[in-house]
Design an enzyme around this catalytic site. Structure first.
Site, PDB file in Angstrom:
ATOM      1  N   ASP A   1      11.240   3.720   4.598  1.00 17.49           N
ATOM      2  CA  ASP A   1      11.098   2.266   4.767  1.00 17.49           C
ATOM      3  C   ASP A   1      12.416   1.685   5.251  1.00 17.49           C
ATOM      4  OD1 ASP A   1       8.666   0.337   3.320  1.00 17.49           O
ATOM      5  OD2 ASP A   1      10.379  -0.639   4.260  1.00 17.49           O
TER       6      ASP A   1
ATOM      7  N   THR B   1      -1.605  -7.455  -0.896  1.00 16.45           N
ATOM      8  CA  THR B   1      -0.175  -7.198  -0.663  1.00 16.45           C
ATOM      9  C   THR B   1       0.403  -8.471  -0.056  1.00 16.45           C
ATOM     10  OG1 THR B   1      -0.434  -6.490   1.632  1.00 16.45           O
ATOM     11  CG2 THR B   1      -0.728  -4.787  -0.052  1.00 16.45           C
TER      12      THR B   1
ATOM     13  N   LYS C   1      -4.229  -1.528  16.092  1.00 16.63           N
ATOM     14  CA  LYS C   1      -5.028  -0.833  15.077  1.00 16.63           C
ATOM     15  C   LYS C   1      -6.236  -0.116  15.689  1.00 16.63           C
ATOM     16  CE  LYS C   1      -2.720  -1.671  11.275  1.00 16.63           C
ATOM     17  NZ  LYS C   1      -1.869  -0.567  10.753  1.00 16.63           N
TER      18      LYS C   1
ATOM     19  N   LEU D   1       0.822  -1.214   0.000  1.00  8.69           N
ATOM     20  CA  LEU D   1       0.000   0.000   0.000  1.00  8.69           C
ATOM     21  C   LEU D   1       0.854   1.263   0.000  1.00  8.69           C
ATOM     22  CD1 LEU D   1      -2.625  -1.357   2.486  1.00  8.69           C
ATOM     23  CD2 LEU D   1      -3.241  -0.226   0.344  1.00  8.69           C
TER      24      LEU D   1
ATOM     25  N   ASP E   1      13.659   3.894  11.249  1.00  7.06           N
ATOM     26  CA  ASP E   1      12.621   3.051  11.856  1.00  7.06           C
ATOM     27  C   ASP E   1      11.553   3.984  12.428  1.00  7.06           C
ATOM     28  OD1 ASP E   1      11.064   1.566  13.617  1.00  7.06           O
ATOM     29  OD2 ASP E   1      12.750   0.416  14.402  1.00  7.06           O
TER      30      ASP E   1
ATOM     31  N   ASN F   1       1.920   4.437   7.580  1.00  3.71           N
ATOM     32  CA  ASN F   1       1.443   3.217   6.923  1.00  3.71           C
ATOM     33  C   ASN F   1       2.280   1.991   7.282  1.00  3.71           C
ATOM     34  OD1 ASN F   1       0.406   1.652   4.324  1.00  3.71           O
ATOM     35  ND2 ASN F   1       2.645   1.751   4.160  1.00  3.71           N
TER      36      ASN F   1
ATOM     37  N   TYR G   1      -2.045  -7.162  16.893  1.00  6.53           N
ATOM     38  CA  TYR G   1      -2.235  -6.271  15.737  1.00  6.53           C
ATOM     39  C   TYR G   1      -3.553  -5.492  15.856  1.00  6.53           C
ATOM     40  CZ  TYR G   1      -2.878  -5.232  10.707  1.00  6.53           C
ATOM     41  OH  TYR G   1      -3.095  -4.630   9.498  1.00  6.53           O
TER      42      TYR G   1
HETATM   43  N1  LIG Z   1      -3.091  -5.159   2.909  1.00  5.66           N
HETATM   44  C1  LIG Z   1      -4.228  -5.009   3.570  1.00  5.66           C
HETATM   45  O1  LIG Z   1      -5.312  -5.465   3.120  1.00  5.66           O
HETATM   46  C2  LIG Z   1      -4.257  -4.297   4.892  1.00  5.66           C
HETATM   47  C3  LIG Z   1      -5.431  -4.373   5.660  1.00  5.66           C
HETATM   48  C4  LIG Z   1      -5.494  -3.669   6.854  1.00  5.66           C
HETATM   49  C5  LIG Z   1      -4.406  -2.876   7.245  1.00  5.66           C
HETATM   50  N2  LIG Z   1      -3.270  -2.851   6.493  1.00  5.66           N
HETATM   51  C6  LIG Z   1      -2.176  -1.998   6.955  1.00  5.66           C
HETATM   52  O2  LIG Z   1      -1.672  -1.260   5.855  1.00  5.66           O
HETATM   53  C7  LIG Z   1      -0.282  -0.955   6.071  1.00  5.66           C
HETATM   54  C8  LIG Z   1       0.528  -1.396   4.879  1.00  5.66           C
HETATM   55  O3  LIG Z   1       0.456  -2.809   4.772  1.00  5.66           O
HETATM   56  P1  LIG Z   1       0.796  -3.628   3.438  1.00  5.66           P
HETATM   57  O4  LIG Z   1      -0.297  -4.600   3.272  1.00  5.66           O
HETATM   58  O5  LIG Z   1       1.147  -2.702   2.341  1.00  5.66           O
HETATM   59  O6  LIG Z   1       2.097  -4.446   3.952  1.00  5.66           O
HETATM   60  P2  LIG Z   1       3.574  -4.578   3.377  1.00  5.66           P
HETATM   61  O7  LIG Z   1       4.252  -5.578   4.226  1.00  5.66           O
HETATM   62  O8  LIG Z   1       3.538  -4.795   1.893  1.00  5.66           O
HETATM   63  O9  LIG Z   1       4.225  -3.127   3.624  1.00  5.66           O
HETATM   64  C9  LIG Z   1       4.602  -2.672   4.881  1.00  5.66           C
HETATM   65  C10 LIG Z   1       5.881  -1.865   4.747  1.00  5.66           C
HETATM   66  O10 LIG Z   1       6.219  -1.332   6.043  1.00  5.66           O
HETATM   67  C11 LIG Z   1       7.625  -1.401   6.179  1.00  5.66           C
HETATM   68  N3  LIG Z   1       8.001  -1.351   7.599  1.00  5.66           N
HETATM   69  C12 LIG Z   1       7.792  -2.307   8.543  1.00  5.66           C
HETATM   70  N4  LIG Z   1       8.277  -1.905   9.726  1.00  5.66           N
HETATM   71  C13 LIG Z   1       8.803  -0.667   9.545  1.00  5.66           C
HETATM   72  C14 LIG Z   1       9.436   0.273  10.407  1.00  5.66           C
HETATM   73  N5  LIG Z   1       9.637   0.000  11.707  1.00  5.66           N
HETATM   74  N6  LIG Z   1       9.845   1.469   9.887  1.00  5.66           N
HETATM   75  C15 LIG Z   1       9.660   1.743   8.553  1.00  5.66           C
HETATM   76  N7  LIG Z   1       9.080   0.880   7.699  1.00  5.66           N
HETATM   77  C16 LIG Z   1       8.651  -0.300   8.181  1.00  5.66           C
HETATM   78  C17 LIG Z   1       7.993  -2.714   5.515  1.00  5.66           C
HETATM   79  O11 LIG Z   1       9.379  -2.772   5.179  1.00  5.66           O
HETATM   80  C18 LIG Z   1       7.068  -2.723   4.297  1.00  5.66           C
HETATM   81  O12 LIG Z   1       7.684  -2.161   3.163  1.00  5.66           O
HETATM   82  C19 LIG Z   1       0.084  -1.656   7.382  1.00  5.66           C
HETATM   83  O13 LIG Z   1      -0.020  -0.752   8.446  1.00  5.66           O
HETATM   84  C20 LIG Z   1      -0.971  -2.732   7.501  1.00  5.66           C
HETATM   85  O14 LIG Z   1      -1.142  -3.148   8.827  1.00  5.66           O
HETATM   86  C21 LIG Z   1      -3.174  -3.550   5.324  1.00  5.66           C
END
Ligand SMILES: NC(=O)c1ccc[n+]([C@@H]2O[C@H](COP(=O)([O-])OP(=O)(O)OC[C@H]3O[C@@H](n4cnc5c(N)ncnc54)[C@H](O)[C@@H]3O)[C@@H](O)[C@H]2O)c1
Length: 299
Positions: A38, A206, A176, A19, A73, A100, A172
């Protein structure tokens, strides 16, 4: 494509994948200068590939946009401060923080370790608080210096797991739900400075979700992160100044505004537990039940 976010400077945490990557690309496409934060973590937060953020920056630059990498981080207090300072030092100002970044360590409560709890709470909850805290202090100073409000944005990332409740994700989901509460509270605190605070509850294909079950091609198309990025990009623009303190569900076919906790049935208080008990039973039978994961279905 449009100038919806022209001259806006935005930080997207966890901007290298999923995302976050799509948020970066779409914001840049609509004119924003983007700091792609990131650490390149694995899904569980373990060390990964730090070059992934650079790839997003390269993609934005190749399309004619402006972007730079930040490798801090988000859950590190000083790292989050450096990230805000980098945006201001590089582009002269900051307008938008999209929090995010996220990780997963799913486990049923009976087996969850202390580390699985701590790691998830830290990245999501502190990783939302720390950037917001440093950005808010920066924007408060800007309002003092310019003698008037800013049009700044904090866009957090919640989840149906937190606002509705998903089994196997107590760590989690608690983080959230905490982010949703943090959003409502800080929206009230920061309104006076012109800072809006909203949260997205996304649904997208994702690495975090692709293995949950088999998806049809139509479902995969419907779950492309671009549907979520469109809502984030609008919220990041100056046009959304009147929208604050909201949790907005986006992706998988819909954009929906979620409704939060409300007081339901009530009776006068009593010192006698034997007297209050039957009233609690009666009220529990009367009020709406908690929603299921689709936001409607009642348990
Ligand atoms: N994909 C979905 O359907 C979904 C649903 C609900 C919530 N979310 C939330 O959306 C957000 C993005 O998720 P996604 O699905 O794209 O996952 P993803 O794993 O593809 O991306 C998450 C990114 O966060 C980075 N990251 C992790 N820890 C970090 C830190 N301490 N500092 C900096 N970067 C860091 C990772 O390296 C990764 O690139 C998250 O918060 C996730 O919980 C996603």
């Amino acid at each position: 494509m449009s100038d919806l976010c022209a001259e806006r400077v935005a930080i997207i945490t966890g901007g290298a994948r999923g995302l976050g990557r799509e948020h970066c690309l779409m914001l840049a496409k609509h004119g924003a200068k983007v700091v792609v934060n990131d650490i390149g973590a694995e899904l569980d937060g373990a060390d990964g590939d730090v070059s992934v953020a650079q790839q997003v920056v390269d993609e934005i630059k190749a399309a004619g946009g402006e972007a730079c990498v930040n490798g801090d981080d988000v859950s590190d207090w000083n790292g989050a401060k450096r990230m805000i300072e980098q945006a201001v030092d590089t582009y002269g100002k900051l307008d938008v923080v999209v929090s995010n970044a996220g990780i997963l360590r799913d486990r049923m409560l009976t087996n969850m370790s202390e580390d699985e709890w701590d790691a998830v709470i830290k990245v999501h909850l502190k990783g939302t608080f720390a950037p917001a805290r440093h950005a808010a202090a920066y924007w408060r100073q800007v309002t003092k210096d310019q003698g008037g409000p800013v049009t700044a944005r904090i866009i957090n990332t919640s989840s149906t797991s937190g606002i509705y409740g998903n089994i196997g994700q107590a760590n989690y989901g608690a983080a959230k739900a905490g982010i949703a509460a943090f959003t409502i509270i800080t929206a009230r605190e920061l309104r006076r400075y012109g800072i809006t605070v909203n949260a997205i509850s996304p649904s997208a294909q994702t690495r975090m979700t692709e293995n949950l079950r088999e998806y049809t091609q139509e479902e995969i198309d419907n779950r492309h992160p671009k549907w979520v990025a469109a809502a984030v990009t609008y919220l990041a623009s100056e046009k959304s100044q009147d929208i604050t303190g909201r949790v907005i569900q986006a992706g998988n076919g819909i954009v929906a505004v979620c409704e939060g906790w409300r007081r339901g049935a009530e009776v006068a208080q009593s010192e006698d537990p034997n007297a209050i008990g039957p009233h609690i039973h009666e009220m529990v039978g009367k009020v709406r039940k908690n929603s299921g994961m689709d936001g409607f279905e009642l348990d």
